[in-house]
Design a protein around this motif. Structure first.
Motif, PDB file in Angstrom:
ATOM      1  N   LYS A   1      -5.803   0.356   1.193  1.00 53.40           N
ATOM      2  CA  LYS A   1      -6.406  -0.978   1.287  1.00 53.40           C
ATOM      3  C   LYS A   1      -7.481  -1.003   2.368  1.00 53.40           C
ATOM      4  O   LYS A   1      -7.518  -0.143   3.248  1.00 53.40           O
ATOM      5  CB  LYS A   1      -5.338  -2.020   1.574  1.00 53.40           C
TER       6      LYS A   1
ATOM      7  N   SER B   1      -2.268 -14.928   5.313  1.00 52.93           N
ATOM      8  CA  SER B   1      -1.087 -14.084   5.100  1.00 52.93           C
ATOM      9  C   SER B   1      -0.170 -14.037   6.318  1.00 52.93           C
ATOM     10  O   SER B   1       1.000 -13.671   6.194  1.00 52.93           O
ATOM     11  CB  SER B   1      -1.528 -12.666   4.727  1.00 52.93           C
TER      12      SER B   1
ATOM     13  N   LYS C   1       7.546  -9.127   7.127  1.00 52.08           N
ATOM     14  CA  LYS C   1       7.785  -8.847   5.710  1.00 52.08           C
ATOM     15  C   LYS C   1       7.358  -7.419   5.413  1.00 52.08           C
ATOM     16  O   LYS C   1       6.512  -6.859   6.103  1.00 52.08           O
ATOM     17  CB  LYS C   1       6.949  -9.804   4.852  1.00 52.08           C
TER      18      LYS C   1
ATOM     19  N   GLU D   1       5.347  -6.416   3.309  1.00 49.95           N
ATOM     20  CA  GLU D   1       3.901  -6.377   3.100  1.00 49.95           C
ATOM     21  C   GLU D   1       3.100  -6.403   4.403  1.00 49.95           C
ATOM     22  O   GLU D   1       1.874  -6.268   4.389  1.00 49.95           O
ATOM     23  CB  GLU D   1       3.437  -7.516   2.191  1.00 49.95           C
ATOM     24  N   ASP D   2       3.768  -6.572   5.532  1.00 44.50           N
ATOM     25  CA  ASP D   2       3.105  -6.464   6.830  1.00 44.50           C
ATOM     26  C   ASP D   2       2.983  -5.004   7.287  1.00 44.50           C
ATOM     27  O   ASP D   2       2.340  -4.724   8.305  1.00 44.50           O
ATOM     28  CB  ASP D   2       3.863  -7.253   7.893  1.00 44.50           C
TER      29      ASP D   2
END
Length: 125
Positions: free
Chosen positions: A43, A63, A87, A89-90
């Motif tokens: 990313k 986010s 989370k 996704e962190d």
């Protein structure tokens, strides 16, 4: 020349907390913004929080809004990122960055002049 050193990254379980620190040496008074970026594998690097050196106004990416807090201690030349309710996704490499000499606020990584080496945050579910 400003040098930035991050610390505080770790592996934690979802819901946990961490506090990242970024210590600046060779700090210049012309620093206008301090920021935390993160980059996950595959990313692009994204700005997640910024703080103005004059006035202290802050910005948070959607986010992380409500979970992360950016702050600074001028006496210690340190900027912090307190991260709560983490989370999966962190999970990313987290970098601090300084922008100098320009009062215009920006999230573009290319507009930040000094970077730390990064500290890894891994959040498991």
């Amino acid at each position: 020349q400003v040098q930035l050193v991050e610390s505080g990254g770790d592996s934690v379980q979802a819901g946990g907390s961490l506090r990242l620190s970024c210590v600046a040496s060779g700090y210049s008074t012309v620093t206008t913004y301090m920021a935390w970026f993160r980059q996950a594998p595959g990313k692009e690097r994204e700005a997640i929080a910024t703080i103005a050196t004059s006035g202290g106004s802050t910005y948070y990416a959607d986010s992380v809004k409500g979970r992360f807090t950016i702050s600074r201690d001028s006496a210690k030349n340190t900027v912090y990122l307190k991260m709560n309710s983490l989370k999966p996704e962190d999970t990313a490499m987290y970098y601090c960055a300084f922008r100098q000499g320009d009062l215009r606020w920006t999230l573009a990584p290319s507009q930040y002049h000094f970077w730390g080496q990064g500290t890894q945050v891994t959040v498991s579910s």
